[in-house]
Write an enzyme that holds these catalytic residues in place. Structure first.
Site, PDB file in Angstrom:
ATOM      1  N   GLU A 173       1.106  -0.514  -5.192  1.00  0.00           N
ATOM      2  CA  GLU A 173       0.043   0.631  -5.362  1.00  0.00           C
ATOM      3  C   GLU A 173       1.205   2.006  -5.611  1.00  0.00           C
ATOM      4  O   GLU A 173       1.307   2.504  -4.474  1.00  0.00           O
ATOM      5  CB  GLU A 173      -0.929   0.784  -4.216  1.00  0.00           C
ATOM      6  CG  GLU A 173      -2.021   1.909  -4.320  1.00  0.00           C
ATOM      7  CD  GLU A 173      -2.461   2.499  -3.266  1.00  0.00           C
ATOM      8  OE1 GLU A 173      -3.833   3.062  -3.192  1.00  0.00           O
ATOM      9  OE2 GLU A 173      -2.044   2.460  -2.215  1.00  0.00           O
ATOM     10  N   ASP A 197       1.000  -1.191   0.019  1.00  0.00           N
ATOM     11  CA  ASP A 197      -0.189   0.076   0.009  1.00  0.00           C
ATOM     12  C   ASP A 197       1.010   1.036   0.051  1.00  0.00           C
ATOM     13  O   ASP A 197       1.718   1.372   0.727  1.00  0.00           O
ATOM     14  CB  ASP A 197      -0.970   0.032   1.147  1.00  0.00           C
ATOM     15  CG  ASP A 197      -1.901   1.229   1.244  1.00  0.00           C
ATOM     16  OD1 ASP A 197      -2.608   1.243   0.509  1.00  0.00           O
ATOM     17  OD2 ASP A 197      -1.708   2.123   2.271  1.00  0.00           O
TER      18      ASP A 197
END
Length: 552
Positions: A243, A201
């Site tokens: 990401e 993330d």
């Protein structure tokens, strides 16, 4: 399952455990409930699960505010349940990757509690502080609607701490070697439990200037390269998925020349594809292919239509972004958030049109790269704009028209998030049970498309050629691998369109793989006749040999 390049042909299914299936009636989805639904997932045809955060957390940001990297939220299960899920998924040929959040922690994490209480503790330097906020670096927060900046005052530490996300998510000092070792330990812990990789993330914010002086990692990609090296020491087939919503000309950097991330979410194609299908024009797709860097030698794209956040339009040209703000969503603007996107699901963006939803899935699945599906999109679930912020697109899975959509037997006020009960997207109208017995349903169409994607290895490893031919509403591209050619055509218009392109395989060696659109092959040409939102994948061998037959 031995195959170090498995991810190149994978279809990933994104699941939030707490909203997928509740096995014990407490209103929260859990690992036992997910295990109970593995048969459905296997039938859908996907071969990899991406589990969003399931760690202990105050759940102020959907679990991305982690308070313990080494445990499972008790409402969701135990470490043993995770191991059981992984083993049972592997028995079905399904791999499992998990979300890891290393840019920041929750302010309830023991590291931060110790950091704020003792300035001489090693944990104090796990985070970034300033006693002179007026002269500290300042820039916009990632959530500008809710945060004034990147500094918040902590009354215990009597200092300001740095946070690029919400104020309850203090940034980790990832330049600190001790923090890096913590990261490596977390990865190794979950690999020991059998997972097949990690979604990292906020990889882009990890590389951004942090702290008082706005310092960056001396070698940002070096951290990711070391992450991959440590992961491969444990499991050579484990992957890292980034990401990293950065500018197009910076994206290739994250692959580290092949030594860093294996996969990266393709935010550029996402915004352009979903927008183009919505406005019934292919120019956004042509633009996406022009601005995307060629990463074929160093990594692989992870393509998607929607995720569990807002639909981010920042990668579109400004004029298209402004148009997209007005064109999609309700007139009152209640779906627009953070100045960059709509908190709507795919079905909302396309006004519940299952033909257009299927078209978008066909186009995404036919694009080079790994495909990622958001749980619920395969049946056309919608958003609930009465919920705050991104929670609008995080409602429980709609399994049937029974109580709570079959998600849970709990009382409605005990659910982790309300189910969507009313309107055209309510569970009485949109659910798995109804669609699974209807061969014409959206679910069945998505299953056939997933089956087609798994059949056609050209998509993952072949060479793409885009055919820029009129009419402008029709997108045509081909993928070639050896002597095999896969030709796909997609009509975004609301009316019939016809297009003719070169196609070397003879008619006798051509076969339909998937799609309702009509086609004919003659004299080295293929003519597609496509009604509104129709598509067709045609496969042939230039040597004149027959190739496997797919399903229409």
């Amino acid at each position: 399952m031995a195959n170090p390049d498995w991810y190149r042909d994978a279809i990933i299914y994104s699941i939030d455990v707490k909203t997928f299936n509740d096995s014990d009636g407490d209103g929260w989805g859990d690992f036992r409930g997910l295990i109970d639904r593995l048969g459905y997932i296997e039938q859908l045809g996907v071969d990899c699960l991406w589990l969003r955060p399931f760690y202990p957390s105050p759940i102020q940001d959907n679990g991305y505010d982690v308070s313990d990297y080494y445990a499972v939220d008790p409402k969701l299960g135990t470490l043993g349940d995770v191991t059981d899920l992984v083993e049972r998924a592997h028995e079905r040929g399904i791999r499992v990757i998990i979300d890891t959040v290393f840019n920041h922690t929750s302010d309830q994490h023991p590291w931060f509690k110790r950091a704020r209480e003792d300035p001489y503790s090693d944990y104090h330097d796990y985070y970034l502080w300033t006693s002179d906020v007026e002269n500290a670096q300042k820039r916009g927060n990632i959530f500008p609607d809710y945060e004034d900046g990147v500094w918040s005052y902590d009354e215990v530490a009597e200092k300001h701490y740095f946070h690029q996300f919400y104020s309850f998510q203090p940034d980790l000092n990832v330049a600190n070697p001790d923090v890096q070792e913590e990261i490596f330990d977390v990865l190794e812990f979950w690999l020991d439990l059998g997972v097949d990789g990690f979604r990292i993330d906020a990889a882009h914010p990890m590389t951004m200037p942090k702290g008082h002086d706005g310092t960056k990692l001396d070698d940002p990609i070096g951290l990711f390269e070391e992450m991959k090296a440590r992961v491969h020491e444990k499991n050579e087939e484990a992957i890292l998925l980034a990401e990293a919503d950065d500018q197009p000309d910076e994206l290739a950097y994250y692959f580290g020349g092949g030594d860093s991330f294996d996969l990266m979410f393709n935010f550029v194609l996402n915004s352009h594809l979903v927008y183009g299908v919505g406005v019934k024009d292919t120019w956004p797709l042509h633009r996406a292919m022009e601005v995307l860097p060629d990463v074929s030698d160093v990594g692989h794209w992870a393509n998607f239509l929607r995720n569990h956040d807002e639909w981010n339009l920042l990668k579109l040209p400004w004029e298209a972004m402004d148009h997209g703000r007005e064109f999609f969503g309700p007139e009152d603007g209640s779906s627009w958030i953070f100045g960059r996107g709509h908190r709507l699901r795919l079905a909302d963006l396309y006004a519940g049109d299952h033909d257009r939803i299927a078209l978008a899935h066909s186009l995404m699945l036919a694009m080079p790269g790994t495909s990622v599906l958001l749980a619920g999109d395969e049946i056309g679930m919608g958003a609930n704009l009465d919920l705050p912020e991104r929670e609008a697109v995080r409602t429980p899975m709609q399994w049937s028209n029974n109580r709570n959509g079959g998600f849970s037997t709990a009382d409605a006020d005990e659910l982790v998030n309300p189910v969507t009960a009313d309107g055209e997207f309510g569970y009485r109208s949109v659910n798995v049970a109804d669609q699974i017995v209807d061969p014409t349903s959206l679910l069945r169409r998505i299953e056939r498309l997933v089956d087609a994607r798994r059949l056609c290895s050209e998509i993952g490893t072949g060479d793409i050629e885009v055919r820029d031919v009129p009419p402008k509403e029709v997108w045509v591209h081909r993928l070639t691998k050896g002597s095999t050619v896969l030709l796909t055509a997609h009509n975004t218009a609301d009316e019939r369109r016809e297009v003719t392109v070169d196609f070397e395989p003879p008619a006798a060696a051509a076969t339909r793989i998937v799609g309702p659109g009509e086609y004919s092959v003659e004299d080295g040409r293929c003519t597609f006749t496509l009604d509104a939102c129709e598509y067709a994948w045609i496969r042939g061998d230039r040597r004149g040999q027959r190739v496997p037959l797919g399903r229409p």
